[in-house]
Enzyme design. Structure first.
Site, PDB file in Angstrom:
ATOM      1  N   TRP A   1     -47.367   2.087 -56.276  1.00  0.00           N
ATOM      2  CA  TRP A   1     -47.900   3.241 -57.117  1.00  0.00           C
ATOM      3  C   TRP A   1     -48.632   2.590 -58.116  1.00  0.00           C
ATOM      4  O   TRP A   1     -47.909   1.961 -59.019  1.00  0.00           O
ATOM      5  CB  TRP A   1     -46.881   4.339 -57.476  1.00  0.00           C
TER       6      TRP A   1
ATOM      7  N   GLU B   1     -42.016  14.707 -53.632  1.00  0.00           N
ATOM      8  CA  GLU B   1     -41.232  14.735 -54.724  1.00  0.00           C
ATOM      9  C   GLU B   1     -40.700  16.268 -54.967  1.00  0.00           C
ATOM     10  O   GLU B   1     -40.528  16.518 -56.038  1.00  0.00           O
ATOM     11  CB  GLU B   1     -41.623  14.025 -55.897  1.00  0.00           C
TER      12      GLU B   1
ATOM     13  N   TYR C   1     -38.404   4.133 -58.577  1.00  0.00           N
ATOM     14  CA  TYR C   1     -38.847   3.533 -60.018  1.00  0.00           C
ATOM     15  C   TYR C   1     -37.728   2.739 -60.559  1.00  0.00           C
ATOM     16  O   TYR C   1     -37.557   2.619 -61.892  1.00  0.00           O
ATOM     17  CB  TYR C   1     -39.460   4.496 -60.785  1.00  0.00           C
TER      18      TYR C   1
ATOM     19  N   ASN D   1     -39.746   7.728 -53.294  1.00  0.00           N
ATOM     20  CA  ASN D   1     -40.497   7.050 -54.127  1.00  0.00           C
ATOM     21  C   ASN D   1     -39.476   6.518 -55.376  1.00  0.00           C
ATOM     22  O   ASN D   1     -38.621   7.271 -55.487  1.00  0.00           O
ATOM     23  CB  ASN D   1     -41.438   8.487 -54.911  1.00  0.00           C
TER      24      ASN D   1
ATOM     25  N   TYR E   1     -38.195   3.792 -64.337  1.00  0.00           N
ATOM     26  CA  TYR E   1     -37.704   5.191 -65.273  1.00  0.00           C
ATOM     27  C   TYR E   1     -36.328   4.941 -65.159  1.00  0.00           C
ATOM     28  O   TYR E   1     -35.418   5.485 -66.141  1.00  0.00           O
ATOM     29  CB  TYR E   1     -38.108   6.437 -64.364  1.00  0.00           C
TER      30      TYR E   1
HETATM   31  C1  BDP Z   1     -44.121   9.917 -59.220  1.00  0.00           C
HETATM   32  C2  BDP Z   1     -45.098  10.809 -58.426  1.00  0.00           C
HETATM   33  C3  BDP Z   1     -46.481  10.565 -59.137  1.00  0.00           C
HETATM   34  C4  BDP Z   1     -46.544  10.090 -60.437  1.00  0.00           C
HETATM   35  C5  BDP Z   1     -45.612   9.003 -60.625  1.00  0.00           C
HETATM   36  C6  BDP Z   1     -45.384   8.110 -61.831  1.00  0.00           C
HETATM   37  O1  BDP Z   1     -44.969  11.237 -57.146  1.00  0.00           O
HETATM   38  O2  BDP Z   1     -47.376  11.433 -58.809  1.00  0.00           O
HETATM   39  O3  BDP Z   1     -47.737   9.537 -61.097  1.00  0.00           O
HETATM   40  O4  BDP Z   1     -44.110   9.308 -60.372  1.00  0.00           O
HETATM   41  O5  BDP Z   1     -44.629   8.772 -62.750  1.00  0.00           O
HETATM   42  O6  BDP Z   1     -43.042  11.168 -59.551  1.00  0.00           O
HETATM   43  O7  BDP Z   1     -46.278   7.455 -62.345  1.00  0.00           O
END
Ligand code: BDP
Length: 599
Positions: free
Chosen positions: A549, A412, A467, A465, A471
Site C-alpha cells: 500500500w 476493511e 500495518y 491489510n 499503525y
Molecule cells: C487501510 C485502507 C486504505 C488506507 C490505508 C492507510 O484500506 O484505504 O489508505 O489503510 O491508512 O485502512 O494508509
C-alpha cells in the site's frame, strides 16, 4: 450491458471534451429545469475528469450535491435507421441523463457504466442538448457509504469512513453509439484447456431471436474455431494460453444472423486460462502463482479520478519496471480501459467493489459519532441491496477479462460480529452464483484478527491489510516483525488450506526525507519496513502474495490527519520512485510469479 464498440454494424462517437458546467449550489437545478435550456454558466469542465481540482474556487471543490454538465451533440447521419444510445462510463456517485430536457436514464453507483436508448428522442443528422446531472452525495445506503453533516455555520460537509478523497463528476468517457434493431446484448466467455487443446465456452444473448455464429480469431488474424448456436464450446488446437506477464488474446467475433444475413457483429477479447484455489495455493493455469504488486488508486493531480490513457500506459510501465505482476482495484472498479490494458499486457487483477468504509470502528479516527456498523441508521437492508447490485454490476461488466482472477467483496469492513455474516454472506453467494469460475475474497482489517473475524470462513482466499511497524509498533520494526509473524502463524494455523494475500502493508514516506536513524517518514524507514514485512511473508507457504500500500501517493479527505494526502506510495503522486520502489524492484524483478523459495 456490453461496452460500445465500432464494428461492421455499429457506429461509435466519443463525446469527451469541454462541457458547459454549473454547480447547483442552491439545489434549484431540477425545479428550474436547467436541463431543458442552455446552462446559464461561464464555466466549462473537461470530460473525463473529476471536477474538484480543476477550478480555483474552493466552494466548488467542497460542494456537496448536484452539478450539471451540458453539451450539444449532433447525431451522425450514418446512425439513421439504427437504435441510438448514450453511454456514461461513470457518473460519481449518481447520474441523471436528459435529452433536450427529458430524463432518459438514472443510475446510482459512481464507478459503473450505464446507458439509455434515446432513439425516440433524437434524429440522425440533427443536434440535441445532452445534460448530465451528477451528485457526489454518499449516504448510509450508498456503496461506499457516507454521511452529510451540516455544521453550525449551515455549511454541508460530506463525511465518510475511508481516507481517499471523494472525487466526483464525469471521470470516464461519454459515448453516443448505434446498434442495429436485432443486436447482440450479452456475451459470456469461460475458458479452460486439456493438454494442448483450449476450450472456449460461450453464451450469447440477442435482443430478439436470431441465429448466432461465433468465430475465434488468433493474434495473426487467422480463424481457429467457429460454431453456430447461442451457446456452446469451441476447441482450440495448439492453444496459446493467457499467462501472467505473457498475455495472448484471441478475439471471439459474435454475429447475430437474420435469414442468413449478418444483422449485428460484436467482438470480445478472450484469454484462455484457468484460475483455481487448491489447498493453500492460488493456481493460474495449474501453476502456483505469487502475487507481487500494489493496491492502487485512480488518482492524479488536476484530473483526480479522471481516466487518461497517458497515465494509464505510464502506470503500467512502472508496474512492469518495478516487477509487479498484479494489482487490486482498491477500492472501487476501475475504468474499462484499465481492464483491457491489463488483459493485453498480462497483469493480474483482484477486482473490488466500492464497498469500503462499512466500519464504524473508524468513526473516531475519521470524525463523526460512533454508531453500530449494521443497523437502521448505518448499514441496513437498502445498503445491502446496493452492495448486491454493486456485485452484480461488477461481474456483469468484468466477467470476460482474463486479467481478473479474484473478486473482492469489500475492503476493511467490520467482520467480527454476527450481523456482518448476515450482511456479507449473500454477496459471496451472489458472486459465486454469477461466476462459478473465479474465487471470491474480502479484505480483512487489522482490528478483526483471526480469533474474531466471522467472515473469513466465507472466503476462498483471505486477504489481510496489516500495518505492523506503522499503525502498530510504529518505528519499532523488531517488535513489528515478531507480531506480524505471530499473527500470520495464527491465521495460517486456523485456516491451513486457504491461501492468504497481504493486500496492504505500507508506511507513509515523504519523498526526499532521509534518516540515518531509520526514522518513520524517511525513505530508509519505508524500505526497511517493506523488507521486514517481506521476510515475514517468506516464512509462510500459505502466503501467496504481497500487495504494497500504495502504488503511488494519493489525495485524501479533509479532516483526516495526513500531510497533503496519503504518502504510502512506492512512487510519488507524480510517479517518481522513492527508495522503496528500488527495494521492491530488487525483490520482485527476479521472482517470475513464484515465491522467493521458487515454489
Ligand atoms: C487501510 C485502507 C486504505 C488506507 C490505508 C492507510 O484500506 O484505504 O489508505 O489503510 O491508512 O485502512 O494508509
Amino acid at each position: 450491458m456490453l461496452r460500445p464498440q465500432s464494428t461492421a454494424t455499429r457506429e461509435l462517437l466519443n463525446l469527451d471534451g469541454l462541457w458547459n458546467f454549473k454547480v447547483d449550489f442552491n439545489g434549484e437545478g431540477f425545479n428550474q429545469n436547467w436541463a431543458a435550456k442552455p446552462l446559464d454558466t461561464k464555466l466549462q469542465a473537461p470530460v473525463p475528469a473529476s471536477y474538484n481540482d480543476i477550478f480555483t474556487d474552493t466552494a466548488i471543490r467542497n460542494h456537496v450535491g448536484w452539478v450539471f454538465y451540458q453539451r450539444s451533440v449532433r447525431v451522425p447521419r450514418g446512425f439513421a435507421g439504427e437504435r441510438i444510445n448514450v453511454r456514461i462510463d461513470s457518473a460519481t456517485h449518481e447520474g441523471i441523463v436528459f435529452v433536450n430536457g427529458k430524463e432518459v436514464a438514472r443510475h446510482v453507483g459512481g464507478y459503473m457504466p450505464f446507458s439509455a436508448d434515446i432513439t425516440d428522442h433524437v434524429k440522425a443528422g440533427e443536434a440535441f442538448n445532452l445534460t448530465i446531472a451528477v451528485n457526489n452525495v454518499l449516504t448510509n445506503e450508498t456503496i461506499p457509504p457516507g454521511r452529510v453533516v451540516t455544521g453550525d455555520n449551515g455549511v454541508k460537509t460530506q463525511t465518510y469512513l475511508h481516507d481517499f478523497y471523494n472525487y466526483a463528476g464525469l471521470a470516464r468517457s461519454i459515448w453516443l453509439y448505434s446498434v442495429p434493431a436485432v443486436n447482440v446484448q450479452d456475451v459470456t466467455v469461460t475458458t479452460g484447456f486439456d493438454g494442448s487443446t483450449g476450450k472456449v465456452g460461450y453464451q450469447v444473448v440477442t435482443s430478439t431471436s436470431a441465429d448466432v455464429r461465433v468465430t475465434l480469431i488468433d493474434e495473426d488474424g487467422k480463424d481457429v474455431a467457429s460454431a453456430t448456436g447461442a451457446s456452446g464450446e469451441l476447441a482450440v488446437a495448439n492453444v496459446k494460453l493467457w499467462q501472467p506477464g505473457a498475455a495472448y488474446l484471441y478475439q471471439l467475433k459474435v454475429e447475430a444472423l437474420v435469414g442468413g444475413q449478418v444483422a449485428d457483429e460484436y467482438s470480445v477479447n478472450v484469454g484462455v486460462r484457468t484460475v483455481e484455489v487448491r489447498g493453500n495455493q492460488f493456481l493460474i493455469n495449474n501453476e502456483p502463482f505469487y502475487f507481487t504488486g500494489f493496491g492502487m488508486h485512480e488518482d492524479h493531480v488536476v484530473k483526480g479520478k479522471g481516466h487518461d490513457n497517458s497515465f494509464l500506459v505510464n502506470d503500467f510501465e512502472l508496474l512492469k519496471w518495478v516487477g509487479a505482476n498484479s494489482f487490486r482495484t482498491s477500492h472501487y472498479p476501475y475504468a474499462e480501459e484499465v481492464m483491457d490494458y491489463a488483459d493485453r499486457h498480462g497483469i493480474v487483477i483482484i477486482d473490488e467493489t466500492a464497498a469500503v468504509g462499512l466500519n464504524q470502528n473508524f468513526a473516531g479516527m475519521f470524525g463523526g459519532p460512533k454508531l453500530p456498523t449494521f443497523g437502521p441508521e448505518t448499514g441496513n437492508e437498502k445498503t445491502q441491496a446496493n452492495l448486491l447490485q454493486a456485485v452484480r454490476e461488477l461481474i456483469q461488466r468484468d466477467k470476460n477479462h482474463p486479467s481478473v482472477v479474484l473478486w473482492s467483496i469489500t475492503n476493511e469492513s467490520e467482520t467480527g460480529i454476527p450481523e456482518a455474516v448476515d450482511f456479507f454472506k449473500p454477496a459471496f453467494d451472489l458472486a459465486r452464483e454469477l461466476d462459478p469460475t473465479r474465487p471470491v475474497t474480502y479484505i480483512n482489517v487489522m482490528t478483526e484478527p483471526f480469533a474474531k473475524c466471522l467472515v473469513a470462513p466465507l472466503a476462498d482466499v483471505i486477504c489481510l491489510n496489516r500495518y505492523w511497524g506503522w499503525y502498530e509498533d510504529h518505528s519499532d520494526l523488531d517488535n513489528a516483525s515478531k507480531h506480524f509473524e505471530a499473527e500470520l502463524k495464527g491465521w495460517t494455523e486456523k485456516y491451513p488450506s486457504v491461501p492468504f494475500i497481504v493486500t496492504e502493508y505500507g508506511a507513509d514516506t515523504i519523498a526526499g526525507a532521509h534518516s540515518i536513524h531509520n526514522l518513520p517518514w524517511s525513505e530508509e524507514y519505508q524500505s526497511s519496513y517493506l523488507e521486514m514485512s517481506n521476510s515475514v511473508f517468506d516464512k509462510f507457504p500459505g502466503v501467496v502474495g504481497e500487495h504494497v500500500w500504495n502504488f503511488a501517493d494519493f489525495q485524501t479527505k479533509p479532516g483526516i490527519f495526513r500531510v497533503l494526502g496519503n504518502k504510502k506510495g512506492a512512487f510519488t503522486r507524480d510517479r517518481q520512485p522513492k527508495a522503496a520502489a528500488h527495494t521492491l524492484r530488487a525483490r520482485w524483478s527476479t521472482l517470475n510469479n513464484r515465491k522467493p523459495s521458487g515454489k
